[in-house]
Motif scaffolding. Structure first.
Motif, short mmCIF file in Angstrom:
data_model
loop_
_atom_site.label_atom_id
_atom_site.label_comp_id
_atom_site.label_asym_id
_atom_site.label_seq_id
_atom_site.Cartn_x
_atom_site.Cartn_y
_atom_site.Cartn_z
N GLY A 222 0.74 -1.26 0.07
CA GLY A 222 0.08 0.14 -0.04
C GLY A 222 0.94 1.28 0.18
O GLY A 222 0.61 2.20 -0.87
N ALA A 223 1.95 1.24 0.79
CA ALA A 223 2.79 2.46 0.86
C ALA A 223 3.58 2.71 -0.42
O ALA A 223 3.65 3.87 -0.85
N ILE A 224 3.93 1.57 -0.81
CA ILE A 224 4.96 1.63 -2.11
C ILE A 224 3.79 2.19 -3.28
O ILE A 224 4.35 2.76 -4.35
N LEU A 225 2.71 1.59 -3.45
CA LEU A 225 1.75 2.05 -4.48
C LEU A 225 1.53 3.74 -4.30
O LEU A 225 1.35 4.21 -5.66
N ILE A 226 1.45 3.85 -3.21
CA ILE A 226 1.20 5.44 -3.00
C ILE A 226 2.47 6.39 -3.64
O ILE A 226 2.44 7.26 -4.14
N LEU A 227 3.49 5.59 -3.18
CA LEU A 227 4.94 6.49 -3.57
C LEU A 227 4.97 6.46 -5.15
O LEU A 227 5.30 7.40 -5.78
N LEU A 228 4.71 5.27 -5.86
CA LEU A 228 4.69 5.31 -7.12
C LEU A 228 3.74 6.23 -7.73
O LEU A 228 4.04 6.87 -8.85
N CYS A 229 2.47 6.23 -7.45
CA CYS A 229 1.25 7.05 -7.76
C CYS A 229 1.71 8.63 -7.96
O CYS A 229 1.76 9.09 -8.72
N ARG A 230 2.49 8.78 -6.98
CA ARG A 230 2.86 10.36 -6.82
C ARG A 230 4.15 10.43 -7.57
O ARG A 230 4.07 11.66 -8.23
N ASP A 231 5.23 9.63 -7.67
CA ASP A 231 6.16 9.73 -8.68
C ASP A 231 5.55 9.65 -10.08
O ASP A 231 6.62 10.65 -11.07
N TYR A 232 4.48 9.07 -10.43
CA TYR A 232 4.02 9.26 -11.75
C TYR A 232 2.64 9.98 -12.05
O TYR A 232 2.26 9.80 -13.02
N ASP A 233 2.77 10.78 -11.19
CA ASP A 233 1.46 11.63 -11.15
C ASP A 233 0.16 11.10 -11.49
O ASP A 233 -0.72 11.50 -12.33
N ILE A 234 -0.02 9.90 -10.89
CA ILE A 234 -1.56 9.33 -10.87
C ILE A 234 -2.53 9.78 -9.92
O ILE A 234 -1.95 9.45 -8.67
N SER A 235 -3.49 10.68 -10.08
CA SER A 235 -4.05 11.18 -9.14
C SER A 235 -5.06 10.28 -8.35
O SER A 235 -5.62 9.12 -8.92
#
Length: 352
Positions: A222-235
């Motif tokens: 869950g934490a890594i998914l949020i990190l990646l979404c923020r890195d890839y500008d996925i809102s």
């Protein structure tokens, strides 16, 4: 250590933690987040908001509780060899749970139901392990095609295993967001410890055995998914929506043809885990140290690493139950026999 010395030590520890907490800008950790009161405790004493009080059964495990009308974070101090930056990050993790409950968070999974109902399907978990390998690569280099591949894989699993995916997504929501905040605290207080933690996380999520039981690894994912979404500008909605983030981010994903997945290794891991669970239960029953027998309402088990083999569940560290309207707590590790209404019929202490 004498009691008065323990009290002084707990107060000093609380002060040191408060000093670190006061350095942080909570709004940068998560929108709307703010500090909560917290307590550190041992077997006999609790330091809450800088004041020593007697320990009661209200202070159980590491979590967030409602105490005298307020949500507070609590942490049990097992020993005095403590990394204060790490402990600060973990207490703020529990503060985030207080924040969730204060805002009516609705995405908490039904943990006891899932303990019995979640199916460990080799295909689901083998595909999930491929996702974790993609996550490892995505943390090291920016590749939008690879990110889309990750989201497509998750969409496939949601369609093929809807109950299992939603359970994982809900744990990722509740625990993954808190774990993400924990990581951000560590990054602010000690960048080197943060980098070490990310390295440990990558190793853990790409170890196939870590997927059984599924709940534990969901904190990391869950934490890594949020990190990646923020890195890839996925809102995604960072508020208290009805859908978990892991569902939001795949809603508009276009499907491509499924990829063949080898399930042999994961099937073997699942069987091995089931055999291990059966052995724990068998040994406890054979040892026959019955600590509870009758019909009692189950108030709580340590769901973090709980295992299940009908009709038995395991619980480490504690077992909470209701006896004639009063909640009681047993300390230790247990095998619990449950009936169809989730009532405790017997509880066996696990021999060390």
């Amino acid at each position: 250590m004498k009691d008065e010395n323990k009290e002084l030590w707990l107060k000093h520890l609380h002060q040191e933690l408060s000093h670190r907490i006061n350095q942080l800008d909570f709004a940068t950790l998560w929108p709307g987040f703010h500090p909560y009161k917290f307590a550190v405790y041992q077997d006999h004493h609790v330091c809450l908001d800088g004041t020593i009080i007697d320990h009661t059964d209200a202070f159980l495990a590491n979590t967030a509780i409602r105490y005298e009308g307020d949500m507070i974070a609590i942490w049990r101090i097992a020993n005095e060899d403590i990394d204060l930056d790490v402990l600060t990050s973990k207490i703020i993790h529990e503060m985030f749970h207080a924040f969730q409950m204060d805002h009516g968070e609705s995405r908490f999974p039904n943990e006891i139901e899932a303990l019995m109902r979640y199916q460990y399907d080799p295909l689901n978990l083998a595909q999930k392990m491929k996702e974790h390998q993609l996550m490892r690569a995505l943390l090291k280099r920016h590749d939008m095609d690879m990110m889309n591949e990750l989201l497509q894989s998750r969409k496939r699993r949601q369609m093929a295993f809807p109950y299992e995916y939603l359970y994982e997504a809900n744990v990722e929501q509740i625990e993954g967001t808190a774990h993400y905040v924990e990581l951000m605290v560590l990054k602010a207080l000690s960048p080197s410890r943060y980098q070490n933690r990310i390295g440990e996380t990558i190793k853990r999520i790409t170890t196939p055995e870590s997927l059984v039981p599924i709940r534990m690894i969901s904190y990391d994912i869950g934490a890594i998914l949020i990190l990646l979404c923020r890195d890839y500008d996925i809102s995604f909605d960072a508020g208290f929506a009805s859908e978990p983030i892991a569902v939001m981010v795949i809603k508009d994903v276009n499907m491509t043809k499924a990829i063949q997945t080898d399930t042999k290794e994961m099937a073997s891991i699942i069987v091995s885990s089931q055999q291990h669970t059966k052995a724990i239960i068998h040994d406890a029953i054979q040892h026959n140290d019955i600590v509870l027998e009758g019909c009692f309402e189950l108030a709580g088990i340590n769901i973090y690493d709980a295992k299940y083999d009908h009709p038995y569940a395991t619980s480490t560290y504690f077992l909470a139950y209701v006896d004639e309207g009063i909640q009681k707590v047993l300390n230790g590790d247990f095998v619990v026999q449950l009936d169809e209404e989730m009532k405790i019929r017997k509880a066996y202490r696990i021999k060390k």
